[in-house]
Design a protein around this motif. Structure first.
Motif, PDB file in Angstrom:
ATOM      1  N   GLU A  20      31.075  11.944  37.158  1.00 58.15           N
ATOM      2  CA  GLU A  20      29.156  11.848  36.300  1.00 58.15           C
ATOM      3  C   GLU A  20      29.662  12.291  35.135  1.00 58.15           C
ATOM      4  O   GLU A  20      30.844  13.596  35.450  1.00 58.15           O
ATOM      5  N   GLY A  21      29.730  11.733  34.510  1.00 55.52           N
ATOM      6  CA  GLY A  21      30.105  11.579  33.277  1.00 55.52           C
ATOM      7  C   GLY A  21      31.687  11.077  32.651  1.00 55.52           C
ATOM      8  O   GLY A  21      32.540  11.150  31.600  1.00 55.52           O
ATOM      9  N   GLY A  22      31.988  10.547  33.849  1.00 58.58           N
ATOM     10  CA  GLY A  22      33.346   9.642  34.131  1.00 58.58           C
ATOM     11  C   GLY A  22      33.291   8.307  33.265  1.00 58.58           C
ATOM     12  O   GLY A  22      34.888   8.358  32.731  1.00 58.58           O
ATOM     13  N   ALA A  23      33.209   7.681  33.069  1.00 63.92           N
ATOM     14  CA  ALA A  23      32.736   6.400  32.168  1.00 63.92           C
ATOM     15  C   ALA A  23      33.924   7.616  30.436  1.00 63.92           C
ATOM     16  O   ALA A  23      34.146   6.393  29.952  1.00 63.92           O
ATOM     17  N   ARG A  24      32.735   8.659  29.990  1.00 59.11           N
ATOM     18  CA  ARG A  24      32.505   8.540  28.631  1.00 59.11           C
ATOM     19  C   ARG A  24      34.327   8.848  28.861  1.00 59.11           C
ATOM     20  O   ARG A  24      34.668   9.013  28.054  1.00 59.11           O
ATOM     21  N   LEU A  25      34.615   9.761  29.483  1.00 62.62           N
ATOM     22  CA  LEU A  25      36.007  10.550  29.838  1.00 62.62           C
ATOM     23  C   LEU A  25      37.652   9.110  29.732  1.00 62.62           C
ATOM     24  O   LEU A  25      37.547   9.539  29.024  1.00 62.62           O
ATOM     25  N   GLY A  26      36.299   8.533  30.589  1.00 65.33           N
ATOM     26  CA  GLY A  26      37.449   7.031  30.202  1.00 65.33           C
ATOM     27  C   GLY A  26      37.762   6.349  29.038  1.00 65.33           C
ATOM     28  O   GLY A  26      38.718   6.076  29.158  1.00 65.33           O
ATOM     29  N   ARG A  27      36.501   6.455  28.557  1.00 61.34           N
ATOM     30  CA  ARG A  27      36.789   5.511  27.198  1.00 61.34           C
ATOM     31  C   ARG A  27      37.902   6.368  26.348  1.00 61.34           C
ATOM     32  O   ARG A  27      38.988   6.040  25.568  1.00 61.34           O
ATOM     33  N   ALA A  28      37.683   8.413  26.183  1.00 56.80           N
ATOM     34  CA  ALA A  28      38.527   8.773  25.565  1.00 56.80           C
ATOM     35  C   ALA A  28      40.030   8.617  26.257  1.00 56.80           C
ATOM     36  O   ALA A  28      41.515   8.410  25.243  1.00 56.80           O
ATOM     37  N   ALA A  29      40.553   8.108  27.329  1.00 57.88           N
ATOM     38  CA  ALA A  29      41.314   7.938  27.451  1.00 57.88           C
ATOM     39  C   ALA A  29      41.721   6.749  27.169  1.00 57.88           C
ATOM     40  O   ALA A  29      43.202   7.201  26.940  1.00 57.88           O
ATOM     41  N   VAL A  30      41.949   5.807  27.284  1.00 61.13           N
ATOM     42  CA  VAL A  30      41.964   4.822  26.565  1.00 61.13           C
ATOM     43  C   VAL A  30      42.069   4.653  25.411  1.00 61.13           C
ATOM     44  O   VAL A  30      43.069   4.037  25.254  1.00 61.13           O
ATOM     45  N   HIS A  31      41.438   5.495  24.542  1.00 64.64           N
ATOM     46  CA  HIS A  31      41.718   6.084  22.772  1.00 64.64           C
ATOM     47  C   HIS A  31      42.713   6.312  22.849  1.00 64.64           C
ATOM     48  O   HIS A  31      43.742   6.142  22.118  1.00 64.64           O
ATOM     49  N   ALA A  32      42.927   7.531  23.773  1.00 64.53           N
ATOM     50  CA  ALA A  32      44.069   8.197  23.428  1.00 64.53           C
ATOM     51  C   ALA A  32      45.437   7.507  24.425  1.00 64.53           C
ATOM     52  O   ALA A  32      46.784   8.122  23.602  1.00 64.53           O
TER      53      ALA A  32
END
Length: 188
Positions: A20-32
């Motif tokens: 849960e919330g992984g997709a948002r965290l994944g986007r942040a990871a791709v950004h960093a």
């Protein structure tokens, strides 16, 4: 600074993001990820240690390379991160059972063997694992830097709040990777 005195920690970036919330965290990871990759290149050029510290996701019989392969197979953000940040020969890796990179891991021993006294913390999540690791590293008297463009959280607000708390509590210096010239051995 002396060679080998500063290590780069890449925390929880090898991740399936299947929670849960992984997709948002994944986007942040791709950004960093691009900034973390640039920083990793600088550390490699300086022959300074790069250490992956990753959640074991309750896979008590798994190995770090099992997680890397699972992320490759997952596709999406997980595979994109592995493609950009997959560990290289000479990198170190540690699986952790909880938030802090130090809790119930061999990180203390590894850092002592490498004679590391300064850490650069990157990865996920600024408001959880980065914060917990910063607190534990501070208690162990490590000098810390957390580049703001190399960490992520589920939301930008959570990231900013965590970095403000870290800086306000004097746990670590924070700021963009643009400030690293002359600060850490991996700087050009």
């Amino acid at each position: 600074m002396e060679k080998g005195k500063t290590a780069l920690l890449i925390i929880d970036m090898i991740n399936r993001f299947d929670f849960e919330g992984g997709a948002r965290l994944g986007r942040a990871a791709v950004h960093a990820a691009p900034r973390i990759a640039q920083l990793r290149e600088r550390f490699e050029q300086a022959q300074a240690p790069v250490i992956y510290v990753n959640d074991n996701f309750a896979q008590w019989q798994g190995e770090f390379h099992d997680l890397v392969r699972a992320c490759e197979a997952e596709g999406g953000h997980a595979a994109e991160i592995v493609e950009r940040l997959s560990p290289r020969q000479g990198d170190y890796y540690i699986l952790k059972p909880k938030h802090s990179a130090f809790l119930a891991t061999a990180l203390d021993v590894l850092l002592a063997k490498l004679k590391v006294r300064q850490l650069v913390l990157t990865g996920l999540s600024a408001d959880s694992c980065i914060l917990a690791t910063a607190q534990d590293a501070n208690m162990r008297e490590f000098k810390l830097w957390i580049p703001s463009d190399c960490v992520g959280s589920r939301t930008e607000v959570l990231k900013k709040q965590a970095l403000a708390l870290i800086k306000g509590a004097r746990l670590a210096e924070t700021g963009s990777t643009r400030i690293i010239r002359g600060v850490f051995p991996a700087a050009s």
